[in-house]
Design a protein around this motif. Structure first.
Motif, PDB file in Angstrom:
ATOM      1  N   ALA A 252       0.942  -1.347  -0.029  1.00  0.00           N
ATOM      2  CA  ALA A 252       0.081  -0.145   0.110  1.00  0.00           C
ATOM      3  C   ALA A 252       0.906   1.371  -0.116  1.00  0.00           C
ATOM      4  O   ALA A 252       2.153   1.128   0.102  1.00  0.00           O
ATOM      5  N   ALA A 253       0.184   2.413  -0.281  1.00  0.00           N
ATOM      6  CA  ALA A 253       0.970   3.568  -0.276  1.00  0.00           C
ATOM      7  C   ALA A 253       1.726   4.002   1.035  1.00  0.00           C
ATOM      8  O   ALA A 253       2.726   4.519   1.094  1.00  0.00           O
ATOM      9  N   THR A 254       1.148   3.380   2.202  1.00  0.00           N
ATOM     10  CA  THR A 254       1.773   3.452   3.553  1.00  0.00           C
ATOM     11  C   THR A 254       2.975   2.522   3.755  1.00  0.00           C
ATOM     12  O   THR A 254       3.687   2.625   4.699  1.00  0.00           O
ATOM     13  N   GLY A 255       3.080   1.315   2.795  1.00  0.00           N
ATOM     14  CA  GLY A 255       4.154   0.594   3.003  1.00  0.00           C
ATOM     15  C   GLY A 255       3.776  -0.761   3.260  1.00  0.00           C
ATOM     16  O   GLY A 255       4.493  -1.758   3.692  1.00  0.00           O
ATOM     17  N   ALA A 256       2.543  -0.646   3.990  1.00  0.00           N
ATOM     18  CA  ALA A 256       1.919  -2.158   4.430  1.00  0.00           C
ATOM     19  C   ALA A 256       1.877  -3.015   3.314  1.00  0.00           C
ATOM     20  O   ALA A 256       1.388  -2.865   2.335  1.00  0.00           O
ATOM     21  N   ALA A 257       2.026  -4.224   3.728  1.00  0.00           N
ATOM     22  CA  ALA A 257       2.013  -5.416   2.976  1.00  0.00           C
ATOM     23  C   ALA A 257       0.587  -5.950   2.924  1.00  0.00           C
ATOM     24  O   ALA A 257      -0.174  -6.212   3.991  1.00  0.00           O
ATOM     25  N   LEU A 258       0.117  -6.289   1.748  1.00  0.00           N
ATOM     26  CA  LEU A 258      -1.359  -6.666   1.533  1.00  0.00           C
ATOM     27  C   LEU A 258      -1.485  -8.009   0.748  1.00  0.00           C
ATOM     28  O   LEU A 258      -0.891  -8.191  -0.247  1.00  0.00           O
ATOM     29  N   ALA A 259      -2.266  -8.827   1.324  1.00  0.00           N
ATOM     30  CA  ALA A 259      -2.478 -10.022   0.434  1.00  0.00           C
ATOM     31  C   ALA A 259      -3.734  -9.961  -0.466  1.00  0.00           C
ATOM     32  O   ALA A 259      -3.826 -10.488  -1.659  1.00  0.00           O
ATOM     33  N   ILE A 260      -4.644  -8.975   0.035  1.00  0.00           N
ATOM     34  CA  ILE A 260      -5.673  -8.553  -1.135  1.00  0.00           C
ATOM     35  C   ILE A 260      -5.937  -7.138  -0.937  1.00  0.00           C
ATOM     36  O   ILE A 260      -5.891  -6.559   0.158  1.00  0.00           O
ATOM     37  N   ASP A 261      -5.578  -6.622  -2.205  1.00  0.00           N
ATOM     38  CA  ASP A 261      -5.525  -4.822  -2.462  1.00  0.00           C
ATOM     39  C   ASP A 261      -6.304  -4.482  -3.210  1.00  0.00           C
ATOM     40  O   ASP A 261      -6.496  -4.516  -4.513  1.00  0.00           O
ATOM     41  N   GLY A 262      -7.439  -3.846  -2.616  1.00  0.00           N
ATOM     42  CA  GLY A 262      -8.591  -2.965  -3.376  1.00  0.00           C
ATOM     43  C   GLY A 262      -7.784  -1.583  -4.091  1.00  0.00           C
ATOM     44  O   GLY A 262      -7.407  -0.912  -3.147  1.00  0.00           O
ATOM     45  N   ARG A 263      -8.073  -1.298  -4.967  1.00  0.00           N
ATOM     46  CA  ARG A 263      -7.236  -0.160  -5.727  1.00  0.00           C
ATOM     47  C   ARG A 263      -8.563   0.772  -6.448  1.00  0.00           C
ATOM     48  O   ARG A 263      -9.622  -0.148  -6.694  1.00  0.00           O
ATOM     49  N   PRO A 264      -8.263   2.028  -6.951  1.00  0.00           N
ATOM     50  CA  PRO A 264      -9.234   2.665  -7.587  1.00  0.00           C
ATOM     51  C   PRO A 264      -9.207   2.033  -8.911  1.00  0.00           C
ATOM     52  O   PRO A 264      -8.498   1.190  -9.318  1.00  0.00           O
ATOM     53  N   ALA A 265      -9.981   2.648  -9.817  1.00  0.00           N
ATOM     54  CA  ALA A 265     -10.068   2.131 -11.109  1.00  0.00           C
ATOM     55  C   ALA A 265      -8.970   1.807 -11.864  1.00  0.00           C
ATOM     56  O   ALA A 265      -8.093   2.746 -11.620  1.00  0.00           O
ATOM     57  N   PHE A 266      -8.549   0.891 -12.682  1.00  0.00           N
ATOM     58  CA  PHE A 266      -7.262   0.531 -13.235  1.00  0.00           C
ATOM     59  C   PHE A 266      -6.916   1.464 -14.642  1.00  0.00           C
ATOM     60  O   PHE A 266      -5.838   1.193 -15.169  1.00  0.00           O
ATOM     61  N   ALA A 267      -8.038   2.094 -14.922  1.00  0.00           N
ATOM     62  CA  ALA A 267      -7.784   3.040 -16.081  1.00  0.00           C
ATOM     63  C   ALA A 267      -6.589   4.069 -15.937  1.00  0.00           C
ATOM     64  O   ALA A 267      -6.036   4.326 -16.879  1.00  0.00           O
ATOM     65  N   THR A 268      -6.220   4.482 -14.496  1.00  0.00           N
ATOM     66  CA  THR A 268      -5.218   5.337 -14.294  1.00  0.00           C
ATOM     67  C   THR A 268      -3.726   4.773 -14.210  1.00  0.00           C
ATOM     68  O   THR A 268      -3.717   3.656 -13.903  1.00  0.00           O
ATOM     69  N   ALA A 269      -2.660   5.338 -14.505  1.00  0.00           N
ATOM     70  CA  ALA A 269      -1.640   4.828 -14.666  1.00  0.00           C
ATOM     71  C   ALA A 269      -1.102   4.622 -12.978  1.00  0.00           C
ATOM     72  O   ALA A 269      -1.116   5.440 -12.159  1.00  0.00           O
TER      73      ALA A 269
END
Length: 261
Positions: A85-102
């Motif tokens: 994540a942006a905080t540096g936390a390790a994630l097994a499941i990572d929800g993000r905003p729309a994939f259309a952005t870089a």
């Protein structure tokens, strides 16, 4: 999962927590197919494997979201795969905003023994046709198009840093790349930041070598270099503080803020 720094915790269920009205039970099933874009990555080697999931969800952010993410719990085997994540936390499941952005997402790849391993895009579901998906190996400088080549074989060393080598890149497909300075800057990765001793500078896949300048808060040039797809920038000996990395991509000036500790 207990609070960081703790080794044990207590969870109490009271009788009042029981459901006594079956009409209130939540069905444990999906009523329809999942239409969300999803990437399942798999790490295999040393006789074991691990997976990490990245998906797009309205309302999710690049930080740790309790409603959309699952924090990574390390495997006893020593083989671990996670997104950061942006905080540096390790994630097994990572929800993000729309994939259309870089987006350039660091991966955590830890191995129990020195030897051959494979990173595979095991599942690519509902990805927009206009989204390019690549994997960058900062150690070798190689970038793999996961839409065309699902598996990437590499050699890893036990005890090597788990973060800083692999990055997952999501970007508009070729022909639809944004060329504004802000859009290009979003595709440039500086990691780790804050930096100690050195940092990795990663440019968008396919970018030609370009001159780069690191400047201090007074506007004085402290480093000049030629940046390629993956470049290590030495900041040893520099005074702690905030610096600006300047370069030109696709004819556009790009600046990145770098903190040296």
């Amino acid at each position: 999962r207990v609070t960081p720094g703790q080794t044990a915790g207590t969870l109490t269920f009271k009788n009042a927590h029981r459901l006594t009205d079956e009409t209130l039970n939540v069905p444990v099933r999906r009523s329809a197919a999942d239409a969300r874009p999803l990437v399942q990555l798999a790490l295999a080697g040393a006789g074991t494997s691990d997976v990490a999931y990245l998906y797009a969800e309205a309302g999710a952010t690049a930080d740790v979201d309790a409603a959309f993410d699952a924090v990574k719990l390390a495997n006893p085997s020593g083989l671990n795969l996670a997104t950061l994540a942006a905080t540096g936390a390790a994630l097994a499941i990572d929800g993000r905003p729309a994939f259309a952005t870089a987006q350039r997402i660091p991966l955590q790849v830890a191995v129990p023994a020195t030897g051959p391993y494979t990173l595979t895009a095991a599942t690519l579901a509902n990805l927009p046709a206009t989204t390019a998906l690549t994997l960058t190996d900062a150690l070798t400088g190689q970038t793999t198009d996961l839409r065309r080549t699902a598996a990437y074989a590499f050699t890893a060393t036990a005890g090597a840093p788990a973060v800083g080598r692999f990055f997952l890149n999501l970007a508009p497909a070729a022909g639809a790349l944004a060329t504004t300075g802000a859009a290009l800057a979003a595709q440039v990765q500086v990691y780790p930041n804050p930096a100690r001793g050195s940092f990795a500078l990663l440019l968008p896949a396919g970018t030609a070598a370009t001159a780069a300048t690191l400047m201090n808060a007074l506007g004085q040039t402290v480093r000049t270099l030629t940046a390629t797809a993956a470049t290590t920038v030495d900041v040893a000996g520099l005074a702690p503080g905030v610096y600006t990395l300047r370069l030109t991509l696709a004819g556009q000036p790009v600046s990145k803020r770098v903190v040296v500790e």
